[in-house]
Design a protein around this motif. Structure first.
Motif, PDB file in Angstrom:
ATOM      1  N   LYS A 128       0.789  -1.266  -0.046  1.00  0.00           N
ATOM      2  CA  LYS A 128       0.017  -0.031   0.051  1.00  0.00           C
ATOM      3  C   LYS A 128       0.973   1.247   0.116  1.00  0.00           C
ATOM      4  O   LYS A 128       1.619   1.441   0.743  1.00  0.00           O
ATOM      5  CB  LYS A 128      -0.768   0.062   1.353  1.00  0.00           C
ATOM      6  N   GLU A 129       0.820   2.059  -1.117  1.00  0.00           N
ATOM      7  CA  GLU A 129       1.526   3.490  -1.095  1.00  0.00           C
ATOM      8  C   GLU A 129       0.509   4.539  -0.546  1.00  0.00           C
ATOM      9  O   GLU A 129      -0.645   4.757  -0.785  1.00  0.00           O
ATOM     10  CB  GLU A 129       1.794   3.652  -2.353  1.00  0.00           C
ATOM     11  N   GLN A 130       1.154   5.324   0.257  1.00  0.00           N
ATOM     12  CA  GLN A 130       0.668   6.814   0.348  1.00  0.00           C
ATOM     13  C   GLN A 130       0.989   7.906  -0.481  1.00  0.00           C
ATOM     14  O   GLN A 130       2.192   8.018  -0.892  1.00  0.00           O
ATOM     15  CB  GLN A 130       1.090   7.283   1.942  1.00  0.00           C
ATOM     16  N   THR A 131      -0.071   8.280  -1.295  1.00  0.00           N
ATOM     17  CA  THR A 131       0.185   9.455  -2.173  1.00  0.00           C
ATOM     18  C   THR A 131      -0.750  10.828  -1.786  1.00  0.00           C
ATOM     19  O   THR A 131      -1.400  10.673  -1.057  1.00  0.00           O
ATOM     20  CB  THR A 131      -0.163   8.919  -3.576  1.00  0.00           C
ATOM     21  N   PRO A 132      -0.327  11.782  -2.716  1.00  0.00           N
ATOM     22  CA  PRO A 132      -1.233  13.033  -2.232  1.00  0.00           C
ATOM     23  C   PRO A 132      -2.762  12.555  -2.237  1.00  0.00           C
ATOM     24  O   PRO A 132      -3.472  13.654  -1.906  1.00  0.00           O
ATOM     25  CB  PRO A 132      -0.652  13.830  -3.234  1.00  0.00           C
ATOM     26  N   GLU A 133      -3.023  11.782  -3.240  1.00  0.00           N
ATOM     27  CA  GLU A 133      -4.526  11.608  -3.283  1.00  0.00           C
ATOM     28  C   GLU A 133      -5.009  10.272  -2.219  1.00  0.00           C
ATOM     29  O   GLU A 133      -6.084  10.106  -2.280  1.00  0.00           O
ATOM     30  CB  GLU A 133      -4.820  10.813  -4.739  1.00  0.00           C
TER      31      GLU A 133
END
Length: 158
Positions: A128-133
């Protein structure tokens, strides 16, 4: 005592220590091939601030052991070691190490690539990645499935 072939850990690893342990005392070794994967700060056009990897303890190690057994059967190699981190990771952090020993470089290169292609599609990890979205789960890419197919293996997630 020899190091285990598979280590799943939250801790960082030292490439030199891992290679030294893999080749320790084996005078047959003429080649060592390694691949180290790191967390990027971008993926699919978005900034990535962190990545979290989860796994199913026991099942993950067993699956990777089977991958190493397959590599040992396919290639003329002496040993292999896979270290894979889980937990919360930041850009630049090391994620995975694949190391392979053999008498000659060709077999080590092929086995290392085979193991990475297999890991990218078949190992039971969830990323799981954390992105600005916001957070997003990451699936294997079509290119990863194609890389595995060149070894005559169809991805089970395809």
């Amino acid at each position: 005592m020899a190091s285990p072939r598979v280590l799943i850990t939250t801790d960082d690893f030292n490439l030199a220590d891992e290679v030294a342990a893999l080749r320790a005392g084996d005078k047959r070794v003429g080649a060592v091939c390694t691949f180290t994967g790191t967390v990027r700060d971008r993926n699919d056009g978005l900034n990535v601030s962190s990545m979290e990897l989860e796994h199913y303890p026991g099942m993950t190690e067993k699956a990777i052991e089977a991958m190493i057994d397959e590599a040992m059967a396919r290639f003329d190699i002496f040993g292999a070691r896979v270290v894979h981190r889980v937990g919360l990771l930041q850009p630049l952090d090391q994620v995975v190490l694949v190391a392979v020993t053999s008498a000659h470089r060709g077999e080590s290169f092929k086995a290392c690539e085979f193991l990475m292609d297999y890991l990218k599609t078949q190992a039971p990890f969830w990323k799981k990645e954390q992105t600005p979205e916001g957070a997003r789960w990451v699936d294997a890419r079509v290119a990863d499935d194609a890389a595995l197919a060149k070894w005559g293996i169809t991805a089970s997630n395809a």
